[in-house]
Design an enzyme around this catalytic site. Structure first.
Site, PDB file in Angstrom:
ATOM      1  N   GLY A   7      44.766  41.023  32.558  1.00 23.29           N
ATOM      2  CA  GLY A   7      45.450  41.307  33.827  1.00 23.29           C
ATOM      3  C   GLY A   7      45.514  40.014  34.616  1.00 23.29           C
ATOM      4  CG  LEU A   8      46.279  36.951  33.012  1.00 21.24           C
ATOM      5  CD1 LEU A   8      46.883  36.165  31.860  1.00 21.24           C
ATOM      6  CD2 LEU A   8      44.964  36.316  33.448  1.00 21.24           C
ATOM      7  N   GLY A   9      47.764  39.200  37.200  1.00 22.29           N
ATOM      8  CA  GLY A   9      48.682  39.383  38.329  1.00 22.29           C
ATOM      9  C   GLY A   9      48.187  38.626  39.552  1.00 22.29           C
ATOM     10  CG  MET A  11      43.592  40.781  42.729  1.00 19.11           C
ATOM     11  SD  MET A  11      42.975  39.897  44.160  1.00 19.11           S
ATOM     12  CE  MET A  11      41.213  39.990  43.899  1.00 19.11           C
ATOM     13  N   GLY A  12      44.127  38.481  38.994  1.00 17.89           N
ATOM     14  CA  GLY A  12      43.660  37.853  37.757  1.00 17.89           C
ATOM     15  C   GLY A  12      44.206  36.447  37.543  1.00 17.89           C
ATOM     16  CG  ASP A  30      49.663  40.365  32.634  1.00 20.01           C
ATOM     17  OD1 ASP A  30      48.974  40.453  33.669  1.00 20.01           O
ATOM     18  OD2 ASP A  30      50.725  41.009  32.458  1.00 20.01           O
ATOM     19  CE  LYS A 164      37.204  45.389  47.600  1.00 21.87           C
ATOM     20  NZ  LYS A 164      38.411  45.701  46.954  1.00 21.87           N
ATOM     21  CG  ASN A 168      38.788  48.365  49.816  1.00 30.30           C
ATOM     22  OD1 ASN A 168      38.034  47.389  49.814  1.00 30.30           O
ATOM     23  ND2 ASN A 168      39.925  48.373  49.165  1.00 30.30           N
ATOM     24  CD  GLU A 171      40.708  46.093  53.194  1.00 25.61           C
ATOM     25  OE1 GLU A 171      39.883  45.354  52.619  1.00 25.61           O
ATOM     26  OE2 GLU A 171      41.711  46.550  52.622  1.00 25.61           O
TER      27      GLU A 171
HETATM   28  N1  LIG Z   1      45.648  42.553  45.410  1.00 24.85           N
HETATM   29  C1  LIG Z   1      44.474  42.637  46.007  1.00 24.85           C
HETATM   30  O1  LIG Z   1      44.318  42.258  47.181  1.00 24.85           O
HETATM   31  C2  LIG Z   1      43.271  43.163  45.278  1.00 24.85           C
HETATM   32  C3  LIG Z   1      42.000  42.835  45.748  1.00 24.85           C
HETATM   33  C4  LIG Z   1      40.876  43.289  45.061  1.00 24.85           C
HETATM   34  C5  LIG Z   1      41.029  44.073  43.929  1.00 24.85           C
HETATM   35  N2  LIG Z   1      42.289  44.381  43.508  1.00 24.85           N
HETATM   36  C6  LIG Z   1      42.365  45.174  42.276  1.00 24.85           C
HETATM   37  O2  LIG Z   1      42.544  44.268  41.188  1.00 24.85           O
HETATM   38  C7  LIG Z   1      43.349  44.871  40.155  1.00 24.85           C
HETATM   39  C8  LIG Z   1      44.581  44.004  39.927  1.00 24.85           C
HETATM   40  O3  LIG Z   1      45.275  43.912  41.152  1.00 24.85           O
HETATM   41  P1  LIG Z   1      46.480  42.892  41.380  1.00 24.85           P
HETATM   42  O4  LIG Z   1      46.707  42.879  42.852  1.00 24.85           O
HETATM   43  O5  LIG Z   1      46.240  41.643  40.631  1.00 24.85           O
HETATM   44  O6  LIG Z   1      47.648  43.724  40.682  1.00 24.85           O
HETATM   45  P2  LIG Z   1      49.007  43.139  40.057  1.00 24.85           P
HETATM   46  O7  LIG Z   1      49.905  44.317  39.948  1.00 24.85           O
HETATM   47  O8  LIG Z   1      49.458  41.945  40.810  1.00 24.85           O
HETATM   48  O9  LIG Z   1      48.558  42.651  38.611  1.00 24.85           O
HETATM   49  C9  LIG Z   1      48.157  43.515  37.602  1.00 24.85           C
HETATM   50  C10 LIG Z   1      48.472  42.842  36.277  1.00 24.85           C
HETATM   51  O10 LIG Z   1      47.945  43.642  35.240  1.00 24.85           O
HETATM   52  C11 LIG Z   1      48.888  43.643  34.182  1.00 24.85           C
HETATM   53  N3  LIG Z   1      48.659  44.845  33.383  1.00 24.85           N
HETATM   54  C12 LIG Z   1      48.848  46.133  33.745  1.00 24.85           C
HETATM   55  N4  LIG Z   1      48.500  46.948  32.741  1.00 24.85           N
HETATM   56  C13 LIG Z   1      48.077  46.150  31.735  1.00 24.85           C
HETATM   57  C14 LIG Z   1      47.576  46.409  30.432  1.00 24.85           C
HETATM   58  N5  LIG Z   1      47.444  47.648  29.973  1.00 24.85           N
HETATM   59  N6  LIG Z   1      47.239  45.342  29.676  1.00 24.85           N
HETATM   60  C15 LIG Z   1      47.373  44.080  30.139  1.00 24.85           C
HETATM   61  N7  LIG Z   1      47.842  43.783  31.351  1.00 24.85           N
HETATM   62  C16 LIG Z   1      48.177  44.805  32.138  1.00 24.85           C
HETATM   63  C17 LIG Z   1      50.244  43.609  34.851  1.00 24.85           C
HETATM   64  O11 LIG Z   1      51.258  43.121  33.981  1.00 24.85           O
HETATM   65  C18 LIG Z   1      49.981  42.680  36.029  1.00 24.85           C
HETATM   66  O12 LIG Z   1      50.267  41.331  35.738  1.00 24.85           O
HETATM   67  C19 LIG Z   1      43.665  46.271  40.664  1.00 24.85           C
HETATM   68  O13 LIG Z   1      42.714  47.165  40.171  1.00 24.85           O
HETATM   69  C20 LIG Z   1      43.548  46.144  42.174  1.00 24.85           C
HETATM   70  O14 LIG Z   1      43.267  47.347  42.820  1.00 24.85           O
HETATM   71  C21 LIG Z   1      43.408  43.940  44.134  1.00 24.85           C
HETATM   72  O1  LIG Z   2      38.998  43.578  49.727  1.00 25.35           O
HETATM   73  C1  LIG Z   2      40.140  43.329  49.375  1.00 25.35           C
HETATM   74  O2  LIG Z   2      40.494  42.289  48.811  1.00 25.35           O
HETATM   75  C2  LIG Z   2      41.185  44.395  49.608  1.00 25.35           C
HETATM   76  O3  LIG Z   2      40.609  45.559  50.100  1.00 25.35           O
HETATM   77  C3  LIG Z   2      41.860  44.738  48.332  1.00 25.35           C
HETATM   78  O4  LIG Z   2      40.984  45.473  47.520  1.00 25.35           O
HETATM   79  C4  LIG Z   2      43.228  45.364  48.402  1.00 25.35           C
HETATM   80  O5  LIG Z   2      44.113  44.675  49.182  1.00 25.35           O
HETATM   81  C5  LIG Z   2      43.179  46.836  48.599  1.00 25.35           C
HETATM   82  O6  LIG Z   2      43.286  47.350  47.298  1.00 25.35           O
HETATM   83  C6  LIG Z   2      44.273  47.456  49.414  1.00 25.35           C
HETATM   84  O7  LIG Z   2      43.971  48.808  49.447  1.00 25.35           O
HETATM   85  P1  LIG Z   2      44.970  49.892  49.960  1.00 25.35           P
HETATM   86  O8  LIG Z   2      46.195  49.779  49.104  1.00 25.35           O
HETATM   87  O9  LIG Z   2      44.258  51.163  49.778  1.00 25.35           O
HETATM   88  O10 LIG Z   2      45.245  49.535  51.387  1.00 25.35           O
END
Ligand SMILES: NC(=O)c1ccc[n+]([C@@H]2O[C@H](COP(=O)([O-])OP(=O)(O)OC[C@H]3O[C@@H](n4cnc5c(N)ncnc54)[C@H](O)[C@@H]3O)[C@@H](O)[C@H]2O)c1
Ligand SMILES: O=C(O)[C@H](O)[C@@H](O)[C@H](O)[C@H](O)COP(=O)(O)O
Length: 293
Positions: A7-9, A11-12, A30, A164, A168, A171
């Site tokens: 998962g290299l979106g 976050m990754g 990814d 976490k 949230n 948050e």
């Molecule tokens: N965005 C935030 O602020 C944030 C903060 C903390 C935690 N998170 C959590 O981190 C995780 C990733 O979030 P994100 O914001 O990077 O999401 P994102 O949608 O930007 O990235 C997710 C990535 O996962 C890939 N993916 C999906 N299914 C897959 C699979 N089966 N195999 C391989 N790759 C796959 C997608 O192609 C995409 O690149 C989520 O669980 C999210 O809740 C997000």
């Molecule tokens: O600590 C953080 O980095 C955020 O909380 C992060 O986890 C993300 O932005 C939430 O997933 C948004 O959550 P909601 O979509 O429920 O607002």
């Protein structure tokens, strides 16, 4: 140290960079080939030396489940899987049991910091067995913010995601309070520069915080937020916090109200307020407004 990262979106992708900057080797996968270092999970596993560490950073729920299932068929005893996504804590025990049956360790890591993590570091709330958590320390060190805080081994499997989730929930309520105060200030004619009031609060006040700093950033980009619709999504953590509160009979009025405010934001009109209007009209003859044709 070597690590596989799935998962290299948003976050990754940045986490891969931060771990590499700390001198470790990251093999990233990814499902989007543009982002990926390898073609599939088989190749990712082949490129890592045993005992392996594989960090999963995909959307919670079905995507995480399918990756954990596939890893269960590819990894071997002694390897460790980390789920860094915002998974529901109840999924963790299941994943730990499924992988544990094959001798594969499982650690849940709540990650906070969003798209700023590359620069500021990622706060980590970790759950799992001491031996697995200790093996991951170099990676946690690479990801966490500098300084004494920003990392905790909160307890057993599930404790990281539970912590976490509560983070949230807080948050949600903090954002709701900043949002409500902003709307009230904007309503009052005597306050001529709401943005500057918010900016002034960044220093010395009781309510200064990073969320307040981000609110000022947002107001700098769009002073009255005219470009945005008042619509907010939720991705589960708030709901699970409220569910856990009900299970434990813990009153969470602020967090619950902030979750419900988001639901209300997604309605064009309020069915329940139609009923309120109808009842006031029934018992008191109070005025109602008709829908426009
Ligand atoms: N965005 C935030 O602020 C944030 C903060 C903390 C935690 N998170 C959590 O981190 C995780 C990733 O979030 P994100 O914001 O990077 O999401 P994102 O949608 O930007 O990235 C997710 C990535 O996962 C890939 N993916 C999906 N299914 C897959 C699979 N089966 N195999 C391989 N790759 C796959 C997608 O192609 C995409 O690149 C989520 O669980 C999210 O809740 C997000
Ligand atoms: O600590 C953080 O980095 C955020 O909380 C992060 O986890 C993300 O932005 C939430 O997933 C948004 O959550 P909601 O979509 O429920 O607002």
């Amino acid at each position: 140290m070597q690590i596989g990262l799935i998962g290299l979106g948003k976050m990754g992708g940045n986490m891969r960079e931060r771990i590499r900057l700390a001198g470790h080797t990251v093999v990233g996968y990814d499902r989007s080939p543009d982002l990926s270092d390898v073609k599939d999970l088989t190749e990712l596993v082949e490129q890592l030396q045993a005992p392996r560490i594989v960090w999963v950073m995909v959307p919670a729920g079905a995507a995480t489940q399918s990756v954990v299932d596939e890893l269960g068929g590819l990894l071997e005893a002694g390897d460790v899987v980390v789920d860094g996504g915002n998974s529901r804590w109840t999924d963790d025990e299941k994943h730990a049991a499924e992988l544990g049956a094959k001798g594969i360790g499982f650690v849940d890591a709540g990650v906070s910091g969003g798209v700023w993590g590359l620069q500021n570091g990622y706060a980590l709330m970790v759950g799992g067995d001491k031996e697995h958590v200790e093996r991951l320390q170099p990676i946690f060190e690479a990801l966490k913010p500098e300084g004494p805080y920003g990392y905790v081994h909160a307890g057993k499997v599930g404790a990281g995601h539970f912590s976490k989730m509560v983070h949230n929930g807080i948050e949600y309520a903090m954002m709701q309070a900043y949002a409500e105060g902003w709307e009230l200030l904007e309503k009052v004619d005597s306050v001529e520069n709401v943005r500057e009031v918010y900016r002034s609060w960044q220093d010395g006040t009781v309510i200064r915080s990073w969320l307040l700093d981000l609110a000022v950033n947002a107001l700098d980009e769009d002073e009255h937020l005219d470009k945005l619709r008042g619509w907010a999504q939720d991705s589960g953590e708030g709901r699970w916090t409220v569910e856990a509160a009900v299970d434990h009979a813990v009153p969470l009025p602020a967090i619950t109200a902030s979750l419900f405010a988001r639901f209300a934001s997604r309605q064009d009109d309020s069915p329940q307020m139609k009923m309120i209007a109808a009842l006031r009209n029934q018992f008191g003859g109070h005025a109602v407004e008709s829908t426009k044709e």
